[in-house]
Design an enzyme around this catalytic site. Structure first.
Site, mmCIF file in Angstrom:
data_model
loop_
_atom_site.group_PDB
_atom_site.id
_atom_site.type_symbol
_atom_site.label_atom_id
_atom_site.label_comp_id
_atom_site.label_asym_id
_atom_site.label_seq_id
_atom_site.Cartn_x
_atom_site.Cartn_y
_atom_site.Cartn_z
ATOM 1 N N GLY A 65 0.867 -1.170 0.000
ATOM 2 C CA GLY A 65 0.000 0.000 0.000
ATOM 3 C C GLY A 65 0.903 1.218 0.000
ATOM 4 O O GLY A 65 2.012 1.189 -0.539
ATOM 5 N N GLU A 66 0.475 2.268 0.612
ATOM 6 C CA GLU A 66 1.274 3.483 0.697
ATOM 7 C C GLU A 66 1.810 3.572 2.128
ATOM 8 O O GLU A 66 1.033 3.670 3.079
ATOM 9 C CB GLU A 66 0.401 4.691 0.331
ATOM 10 C CG GLU A 66 1.192 5.868 -0.217
ATOM 11 C CD GLU A 66 1.941 6.592 0.887
ATOM 12 O OE1 GLU A 66 3.151 6.841 0.710
ATOM 13 O OE2 GLU A 66 1.334 6.881 1.931
ATOM 14 N N SER A 67 3.120 3.517 2.279
ATOM 15 C CA SER A 67 3.734 3.354 3.604
ATOM 16 C C SER A 67 3.397 4.475 4.579
ATOM 17 O O SER A 67 3.172 4.208 5.769
ATOM 18 C CB SER A 67 5.248 3.178 3.481
ATOM 19 O OG SER A 67 5.820 4.254 2.768
ATOM 20 N N CYS A 93 6.337 -5.101 0.345
ATOM 21 C CA CYS A 93 6.316 -3.792 -0.307
ATOM 22 C C CYS A 93 6.306 -2.673 0.745
ATOM 23 O O CYS A 93 7.308 -2.433 1.385
ATOM 24 C CB CYS A 93 5.154 -3.694 -1.294
ATOM 25 S SG CYS A 93 5.372 -2.394 -2.527
ATOM 26 N N HIS A 140 5.271 -8.799 -4.120
ATOM 27 C CA HIS A 140 3.949 -9.223 -3.643
ATOM 28 C C HIS A 140 3.714 -10.710 -3.893
ATOM 29 O O HIS A 140 3.140 -11.079 -4.913
ATOM 30 C CB HIS A 140 2.852 -8.426 -4.356
ATOM 31 C CG HIS A 140 2.843 -6.981 -4.027
ATOM 32 N ND1 HIS A 140 2.141 -6.463 -2.974
ATOM 33 C CD2 HIS A 140 3.470 -5.933 -4.621
ATOM 34 C CE1 HIS A 140 2.325 -5.157 -2.924
ATOM 35 N NE2 HIS A 140 3.120 -4.810 -3.904
ATOM 36 N N GLU A 192 1.545 -12.523 -2.473
ATOM 37 C CA GLU A 192 0.105 -12.761 -2.338
ATOM 38 C C GLU A 192 -0.649 -12.596 -3.657
ATOM 39 O O GLU A 192 -1.811 -13.003 -3.764
ATOM 40 C CB GLU A 192 -0.494 -11.833 -1.265
ATOM 41 C CG GLU A 192 -0.690 -10.389 -1.681
ATOM 42 C CD GLU A 192 0.557 -9.503 -1.674
ATOM 43 O OE1 GLU A 192 0.406 -8.295 -1.883
ATOM 44 O OE2 GLU A 192 1.667 -10.024 -1.454
#
Length: 189
Positions: free
Chosen positions: A51-53, A82, A172, A174
């Site tokens: 996502g966005e850290s 990520c 990723h 997943e």
């Protein structure tokens, strides 16, 4: 029965839930996987997805989960993918984020450029083998300290590392059908 939590602030939460459930089945392991938004007190292992850290870190601070993760990190396996990898680092290049500092490594945000530079490849990972890997606006592990071990690299640098009971991946797992990375993580329990 074990409980694996997936930090549910942003990113591929349900994809991680599904991957862990399939990995548990492959390992014949009894357990459950739960999205975590308010506490990590009841989990035996934790995944921090992409996502966005800065957004994830902010939400973790507001809920108190950030400090809980720091407090429990020596007792439970923690995997970051990520943005989760960025949050596990001690130092982040390209952002003023204050990471969890759980792994002795320096990570560069968006090291491969913009979304159009995203890519997939087959990646050789120590102790796991050759797996498909999806890189989306991926960070890169630029440096690891003495306690940290590189598990996979590509030409640009380190893309997976381990330190004690913590795993950091810039890609990723997943988003593929291959559960070997998640199985490796579960075997750390």
């Amino acid at each position: 029965m074990i409980t694996v939590g997936v930090a549910a602030f942003q990113g591929a939460v349900m994809e991680h839930v599904d991957a862990v459930e399939r990995a548990m089945q492959a390992l014949d392991m009894a357990g459950r996987v739960v999205p975590v938004r308010h506490t990590v007190a009841d989990v035996d292992a934790l995944i921090i997805p992409g996502g966005e850290s800065t957004t994830i870190a902010g939400r973790m601070h507001r809920t108190g989960v950030f400090d809980e993760i720091r407090d429990r990190a020596d007792d439970i396996p923690v995997m970051g993918t990520c943005a989760g990898c960025i949050l596990l680092a001690t130092e982040v290049v390209g952002d003023d984020i204050a990471p969890l500092g759980l792994m002795d490594m320096t990570v560069e945000r968006n090291a491969f450029g913009r979304q159009k530079e995203s890519f997939q490849c087959r990646l050789e990972i120590d102790d796991i083998g050759r797996v498909p890997a999806v890189f989306i606006r991926a960070p890169l592990i630029r440096h690891i300290g003495d306690g940290c071990t590189a598990m996979a690299s590509i030409e640009e640098g380190i893309v997976m590392a381990r330190q004690d009971n913590r795993l950091a991946l810039v890609f990723h797992p997943e988003l593929t059908d291959d559960t070997r990375v998640h199985r490796y993580f579960l075997e750390m329990l």
